[in-house]
Enzyme design. Structure first.
Site, PDB file in Angstrom:
ATOM      1  N   TYR A   1     -39.173  23.097  61.358  1.00 11.89           N
ATOM      2  CA  TYR A   1     -37.925  22.879  60.623  1.00 11.89           C
ATOM      3  C   TYR A   1     -36.738  23.200  61.532  1.00 11.89           C
ATOM      4  O   TYR A   1     -36.465  24.362  61.855  1.00 11.89           O
ATOM      5  CB  TYR A   1     -37.858  23.742  59.369  1.00 11.89           C
ATOM      6  CG  TYR A   1     -38.905  23.435  58.326  1.00 11.89           C
ATOM      7  CD1 TYR A   1     -39.660  22.262  58.368  1.00 11.89           C
ATOM      8  CD2 TYR A   1     -39.162  24.327  57.283  1.00 11.89           C
ATOM      9  CE1 TYR A   1     -40.626  21.988  57.400  1.00 11.89           C
ATOM     10  CE2 TYR A   1     -40.122  24.055  56.314  1.00 11.89           C
ATOM     11  CZ  TYR A   1     -40.844  22.890  56.384  1.00 11.89           C
ATOM     12  OH  TYR A   1     -41.804  22.619  55.431  1.00 11.89           O
TER      13      TYR A   1
ATOM     14  N   LYS B   1     -29.705  13.431  39.169  1.00 14.44           N
ATOM     15  CA  LYS B   1     -28.352  13.250  39.709  1.00 14.44           C
ATOM     16  C   LYS B   1     -28.123  11.877  40.332  1.00 14.44           C
ATOM     17  O   LYS B   1     -26.982  11.525  40.649  1.00 14.44           O
ATOM     18  CB  LYS B   1     -28.037  14.334  40.732  1.00 14.44           C
ATOM     19  CG  LYS B   1     -28.918  14.328  41.972  1.00 14.44           C
ATOM     20  CD  LYS B   1     -28.563  15.522  42.851  1.00 14.44           C
ATOM     21  CE  LYS B   1     -29.591  15.761  43.942  1.00 14.44           C
ATOM     22  NZ  LYS B   1     -29.315  16.996  44.685  1.00 14.44           N
TER      23      LYS B   1
ATOM     24  N   GLU C   1     -30.347  27.988  38.410  1.00 14.32           N
ATOM     25  CA  GLU C   1     -30.870  27.044  37.422  1.00 14.32           C
ATOM     26  C   GLU C   1     -32.373  26.864  37.545  1.00 14.32           C
ATOM     27  O   GLU C   1     -33.112  26.915  36.558  1.00 14.32           O
ATOM     28  CB  GLU C   1     -30.179  25.687  37.574  1.00 14.32           C
ATOM     29  CG  GLU C   1     -30.696  24.631  36.610  1.00 14.32           C
ATOM     30  CD  GLU C   1     -30.051  23.266  36.820  1.00 14.32           C
ATOM     31  OE1 GLU C   1     -30.407  22.331  36.078  1.00 14.32           O
ATOM     32  OE2 GLU C   1     -29.200  23.128  37.734  1.00 14.32           O
TER      33      GLU C   1
END
Length: 321
Positions: free
Chosen positions: A54, A214, A291
């Protein structure tokens, strides 16, 4: 936050975990990444997942710096090895595992990782060599437990056979892609792992953000989203098909009925599977962590689960190949 046992290990991991693929050290600014990490700990998330590849070490370097000063026994740290770190450094040979593990530990500023995972299967290296190197890593104390990501059932079984004969350390975790949009692990991997003390640590449980709802099928991706990012958007194109996005929008009333946001509903769907120990989230803002963490412990009515699966399958089939 609820916790689940990770396979046949003594690790208890949070049902929601924080990942760093395409985000920390790469696509998200350091101060925002630190805020996400801090919120994760505030919400009881104790499992942090990364990989050497990464950002070619950038994500590990960020975590090594950001975790300084935090008690090492207060979190579970996992990283991975396989993908190229240079033109010559790649794969799961004994030499590579030893070299890349030491490099990861240096970047992470720690003496050990709780979980060391084979990021993919290496067909160019005999499995015996890979398992011997992993077993030595465990014996050295640099690694507590071992896992794999995206291995098929035959590869998993071969490794289990070696462990069963006492020739190798035993895997305790599997890290597959798994979501309402990608259910392939249900066919063979999850049943085999469930029978053999291996838990799933799920990546992309929100379909790289598509299951957040979204993305509007009739509009361009919103500013600031993964699909709009040069650094983070390269892997999401197949999920942005209009039929997929329309199906996701049809899930919204079900989430409302369950008194959940759409991301929470999608995460609760993943966590309904007992063999899943944790669902890895990626976050660029602390509000997303807050959330998503609220999905832990949520039980969705089985009728809502069935309706959600029907919506996706009727719209796009089983997207698993």
């Amino acid at each position: 936050m609820k916790y689940r046992k990770l396979g046949d290990s003594d690790l208890n991991v949070s049902e929601i975990s924080l990942g760093s693929w395409l985000t920390y050290g790469v696509g998200v600014e350091a101060d925002k990444a630190r805020a996400c990490l801090e919120e994760a700990f505030n919400q009881g998330i104790n499992f942090i997942d990364t990989a050497n590849v990464y950002g070619r070490g950038a994500a590990e370097t960020f975590l090594g710096e950001a975790l300084q000063g935090r008690p090492r026994d207060s979190y579970v740290l996992a990283t991975k090895v396989f993908f190229p770190m240079s033109n010559t450094d790649h794969g799961l040979s004994q030499a590579q595992i030893e070299k890349q593990l030491d490099a990861s530990l240096q970047r992470l500023r720690t003496d050990f990782v709780d979980l060391y995972q084979c990021h993919r299967y290496d067909p160019a290296t005999p499995l015996e060599e890979t398992m011997e190197a992993l077993t030595r890593a465990v014996a050295s104390g640099k690694v507590r437990y071992i896992g794999f990501s995206e291995w098929n059932s035959q590869q998993i079984q071969a490794a289990l056979d070696m462990a069963g004969s006492g020739r190798a350390a035993k895997f305790v975790s599997s890290q597959p892609q798994y979501s309402l949009l990608w259910r392939e692990p249900e066919d063979e991997v999850i049943p085999l792992c469930a029978e053999n003390g291996i838990s799933q640590i799920v990546w992309s449980p929100l379909g790289q953000g598509v299951l957040s709802g979204k993305y509007d099928p009739d509009r361009p991706p919103p500013a600031g989203s993964r699909a709009k990012s040069d650094e983070m958007g390269g892997f999401i194109s197949w999920l942005l098909k209009p039929e997929i996005l329309r199906a996701v929008q049809q899930l919204r009333p079900l989430a409302d009925e369950a008194a959940l946001t759409l991301p929470q509903f999608a995460l609760a769907w993943v966590l309904r599977e007992p063999n899943v120990a944790s669902a890895i989230i990626g976050a660029s803002r602390p509000e997303q962590v807050l959330e998503n963490a609220a999905a832990s412990g949520v039980v969705v009515d089985t009728q809502l689960v069935a309706r959600a699966e029907e919506i996706i399958e009727n719209a796009i089939g089983r997207v698993d190949a």
